[in-house]
Design an enzyme around this catalytic site. Sequence first.
Site, mmCIF file in Angstrom:
data_model
loop_
_atom_site.group_PDB
_atom_site.id
_atom_site.type_symbol
_atom_site.label_atom_id
_atom_site.label_comp_id
_atom_site.label_asym_id
_atom_site.label_seq_id
_atom_site.Cartn_x
_atom_site.Cartn_y
_atom_site.Cartn_z
ATOM 1 N N ASP A 9 12.240 -27.120 19.504
ATOM 2 C CA ASP A 9 11.198 -26.256 20.040
ATOM 3 C C ASP A 9 9.896 -27.048 20.102
ATOM 4 O O ASP A 9 9.496 -27.640 19.104
ATOM 5 C CB ASP A 9 11.039 -25.088 19.065
ATOM 6 C CG ASP A 9 10.699 -23.815 19.759
ATOM 7 O OD1 ASP A 9 11.522 -22.895 19.725
ATOM 8 O OD2 ASP A 9 9.597 -23.765 20.334
ATOM 9 N N ASP A 104 10.280 -24.767 26.895
ATOM 10 C CA ASP A 104 9.879 -25.460 25.654
ATOM 11 C C ASP A 104 10.955 -25.425 24.574
ATOM 12 O O ASP A 104 10.651 -25.594 23.398
ATOM 13 C CB ASP A 104 8.582 -24.860 25.113
ATOM 14 C CG ASP A 104 8.747 -23.410 24.680
ATOM 15 O OD1 ASP A 104 9.793 -22.828 24.985
ATOM 16 O OD2 ASP A 104 7.818 -22.877 24.058
ATOM 17 N N GLU A 105 12.197 -25.199 24.961
ATOM 18 C CA GLU A 105 13.256 -25.053 23.958
ATOM 19 C C GLU A 105 14.572 -25.645 24.453
ATOM 20 O O GLU A 105 14.983 -25.389 25.583
ATOM 21 C CB GLU A 105 13.435 -23.565 23.656
ATOM 22 C CG GLU A 105 14.303 -23.258 22.469
ATOM 23 C CD GLU A 105 14.346 -21.759 22.221
ATOM 24 O OE1 GLU A 105 13.321 -21.202 21.780
ATOM 25 O OE2 GLU A 105 15.390 -21.143 22.496
#
Length: 417
Positions: A9, A104-105
């Site tokens: 993350d 974002d992951e």
Amino acid sequence: MAARIACLDLDTFFVSVERLLDPSLVGQPVVVGGRKGSRGVVTSASYEVRTLGVRSGMPMMEAARLAPNAIFVPTRHDTYGPYAAQVRAVLERYCPVVRTASIDEFFLDFAGCERLYARPGDIDADATILRVVRELREAIQAEVKLPASVGIGTTRPVAKMASGRAKPAGVLLVRAGEERAFAGPLPVRRYPGIGPVAEARLAGMGITTLGQLLEVPDEDARVGALAASLRVGLGAGLRAGGGTRLPERDRPAFQEHDASAEGSLSNERTFFVDVGDTLVAEDALRALAERVTWRLRRRGARARTITLKLRFADFTTITRGRSVPPTHNESDVLAVVFDLLRGAWPKRARIRLLGVQLSNLVEPDPQVALFAPPRPRMGAAIDAVRDRFGYDAIRMGAVARPGAEAGVVGRAGSRVR
DNA sequence: TCTGGGGTCCTAGGACCC
DNA sequence: TCTGGGGTCCTAGGACCC
């Protein structure tokens, strides 16, 4: 079964990128989101403002009240993707199976890598994965200059929860067999798939922690169907190698599916001021249909379902959809959404948001394509320019300025044709 | 303090067909 | 002549995620 699923993350991703682009923001309280005073929400909040209670999803008005001295930066959606792509490139050097879960992951599966990556100092497979993941985190920091946190576990939900506990800029591994000890004390809301509604209903049953949820006996008549079904997913998610019912999403763990024909595409827009004028609404739909069909054509797909989304001033939201012969043409989409709008818009109601969604995407059928009208030459030319320079390189006149005569207008407003 | 925009997945009723 | 059962598609809504 070793802990070999990792969830990476990027910490306060949008804020971190804005700080890269403007180093004066480093160490400052930063909020990325809609314009201050507009109808926007927070998309990313730095740790400095989180301590004041600012959270993503929060209305900007409230963020401004909680953190009056923060620096407010407008979200620049086109800016962040390339950084995420750089991160993914680093990840692919370290792990053969990388799945992008969101901007974002990322999820990584190190299955079969333990021995390949083992070094003499590693006491077991967990130690190997932990060392590799620390290296990878450092590589992202050094090369892309973005802070990331990584959770490692036997299943995706465990890895995801571990990444949350690893923040900021940390790594946390939950060993096989220690899942319940790790997750038990956590609030139910931490489990991926349990949101505000499920949380409230569980609280009504006196269940607030994951440990409590797991301990409810099957025969307990007080437990609703909700708790029963959640427990199934939870038990599996917390068991090494466990199954994947309810909260665990995208089942066949890391399958990359056919991107051209899967899923849906949509564009929507909230007005600055609620709209009561049909012409204004239709102009907005024109802009939305133009953008979403362009994205569809870039995918090389066609849509079989067109859906109009309406949100009224009182925030009630409805959708009206229709199945159609597969299309990627703006004019087809527009004809449908105009018609749907007429049937769905009560007299005197004011509209807060309009959206156009394309779903049931299919590959173009060569037989049908043979008889389908070709894309008009000007449309094809506009597509070509946008493919090279981005969507906003060209605006349609009527879209750029409501009421303006039709025609193509360049970025500076000069007429191209 | 009034609540963005892009998605995925699940449920449920009705139409329609055999 | 008061009524089955299964399968699939369509549509609408809602929970949830980042």
